[in-house]
Design a protein around this motif. Structure first.
Motif, PDB file in Angstrom:
ATOM      1  N   TRP A 105       0.822  -1.213   0.000  1.00 51.35           N
ATOM      2  CA  TRP A 105       0.000   0.000   0.000  1.00 51.35           C
ATOM      3  C   TRP A 105       0.852   1.257   0.000  1.00 51.35           C
ATOM      4  O   TRP A 105       0.572   2.222  -0.735  1.00 51.35           O
ATOM      5  N   GLU A 108       2.225   1.762  -3.521  1.00 50.30           N
ATOM      6  CA  GLU A 108       1.232   2.091  -4.540  1.00 50.30           C
ATOM      7  C   GLU A 108       0.526   3.412  -4.268  1.00 50.30           C
ATOM      8  O   GLU A 108       0.193   4.149  -5.209  1.00 50.30           O
ATOM      9  N   GLU A 109       0.273   3.723  -3.012  1.00 48.99           N
ATOM     10  CA  GLU A 109      -0.488   4.920  -2.676  1.00 48.99           C
ATOM     11  C   GLU A 109       0.385   6.172  -2.618  1.00 48.99           C
ATOM     12  O   GLU A 109      -0.032   7.259  -3.034  1.00 48.99           O
ATOM     13  N   GLN A 174      -4.763  -4.338  -0.035  1.00 49.73           N
ATOM     14  CA  GLN A 174      -5.065  -3.202   0.831  1.00 49.73           C
ATOM     15  C   GLN A 174      -5.030  -3.626   2.296  1.00 49.73           C
ATOM     16  O   GLN A 174      -5.703  -4.592   2.671  1.00 49.73           O
ATOM     17  N   GLN A 250      -6.388   8.875   1.297  1.00 48.40           N
ATOM     18  CA  GLN A 250      -5.512   7.886   0.668  1.00 48.40           C
ATOM     19  C   GLN A 250      -5.376   6.642   1.534  1.00 48.40           C
ATOM     20  O   GLN A 250      -5.258   5.524   1.018  1.00 48.40           O
ATOM     21  N   LEU A 258     -10.626   7.536  -5.170  1.00 47.06           N
ATOM     22  CA  LEU A 258     -10.108   8.499  -4.198  1.00 47.06           C
ATOM     23  C   LEU A 258     -10.909   9.792  -4.183  1.00 47.06           C
ATOM     24  O   LEU A 258     -11.257  10.280  -3.095  1.00 47.06           O
TER      25      LEU A 258
END
Length: 379
Positions: A105, A108-109, A174, A250, A258
């Protein structure tokens, strides 16, 4: 010691200064594991203005594990750019999965790389270090784990060398970050500066030297208002929209787009802001009481293989602290780093606003513990 109920049997201590004594800590069972995680090049990320993101990623480690543990108490410590915790063997796979998910996460975030490792306590002791625990009762509703023995530092060093790695989870995984938030405004220094302080014992030195200087520093903070606590007694300031709104979106949007989640959060935080502005209790939630609990529950001081503090400090007290640390460093007892800034920041894990067990992680808002620790590494 048998691991069944080990942490539950540790009695929380309300006097922070009493934790300086080595006999305040109990050895962690030998079949437990210690986990550690941090952001790669966190100093560089902070230099690029991403200090809130770095703190959010570090707090996400704790949130993911808390949710994986279903609310059961376990020992953890927030380090600014990461976190560490200890767990019994029965929880090892839960911890491994949560760490792997947070690694994926974070990449990627936020486009940041996180390291993570899961290290057997037995191997820490085989290397000549130890892992001991105590519990500090920050308030009637919350206590925090305090670590000693050098085991966390050894595990972190091995993690950075690539040992005991917990690989990232598959793409798209996630973590469950329910309760993680970043809604409070930064805390402006009221007495001069926000001082982030990291004091570590020198490996192999007489431990009594560290004990003496830690007692001295804690004693000096007694001259500060509320012991240097950076959160006002009435709680932090609330603004709308909150400065950490996008970061929280996020962290929590999951599979939802988002922008849509951010809009929903904008509405939700507006309602919360109105409640705090009016101070009116609604549905069992008392805004004034909750805000005061934020300060009471905050972790502005801790033992994490050394002493860490985030202090609202005046110049005279800072000079006295530095003089004490310089003398102890010259004697070979400790090494230390500090970083001064204008503000502190708060990152929160709130399972429920109607309970008193919400936890709040304090760090300097311009690098804090990460920059203080970097001074030690570069010395």
């Amino acid at each position: 010691m048998d691991d069944d109920g080990f942490y539950d049997r540790l009695r929380p201590q309300a006097d922070f200064s009493s934790l300086v004594a080595q006999d305040s800590f109990s050895p962690v069972p030998g079949d437990w594991l210690v986990a550690t995680a941090d952001i790669v090049d966190s100093t560089g990320e902070i230099g690029r203005g991403r200090y809130k993101t770095v703190n959010m990623a570090g707090a996400a480690v704790i949130a993911a594990i808390m949710n994986a543990m279903g609310g059961r108490a376990f020992p953890f410590v927030f380090g600014g750019d990461g976190a560490a915790f200890a767990i019994a063997p029965r929880d090892a796979e839960r911890a491994r999965a949560a760490l792997a998910a947070v690694r994926r996460w974070t990449a990627e975030e936020f486009g940041m790389q996180m390291r993570a490792a899961l290290v057997p306590v037995a191997e820490i002791r085989a290397a000549g270090r130890d892992l001991r625990l105590a519990r500090f009762a920050a308030s009637p509703g919350v206590d925090y784990a305090m670590f000693a023995g050098g085991g966390l530092a050894w595990a972190e060093a091995r993690m950075k060398a690539g040992a005991y790695e917990v690989p990232p989870a598959p793409p798209g995984t996630q973590p469950d970050l329910t309760g993680l938030s970043c809604r409070w405004s930064n805390l402006r220094a009221r007495n001069g500066c926000i001082l982030s302080l990291v004091v570590q014992p020198v490996p192999g030195a007489d431990p009594e030297g560290f004990v003496q200087v830690a007692r001295q520093v804690i004693g000096l903070t007694g001259a500060l208002s509320r012991g240097g606590h950076p959160v006002p007694a009435s709680g932090p300031e609330v603004r709308w929209p909150p400065p950490g709104l996008t970061l929280e979106a996020q962290a929590r949007h999951g599979a939802a787009p988002l922008p849509r989640y951010r809009l929903a959060l904008l509405v939700k935080t507006l309602v919360a802001w109105l409640l705090f502005r009016t101070g009116l209790p609604v549905g069992g939630f008392d805004p004034a009481s909750y805000a005061a609990q934020v300060g009471a529950n905050a972790d502005f001081r801790k033992f994490d293989d050394g002493l860490k503090m985030t202090l609202d400090c005046d110049a005279a007290t800072r000079d006295r602290i530095v003089a004490a640390l310089d003398a102890a460093a010259a004697a070979g007892a400790i090494r230390y780093g500090l970083h001064a800034q204008d503000e502190a920041l708060v990152t929160c894990f709130v399972p429920s606003v109607r309970k008193h067990d919400h936890v709040h992680f304090i760090d300097g808002a311009a690098g804090g513990y990460t920059r203080a620790a970097a001074q030690i590494k570069s010395a």
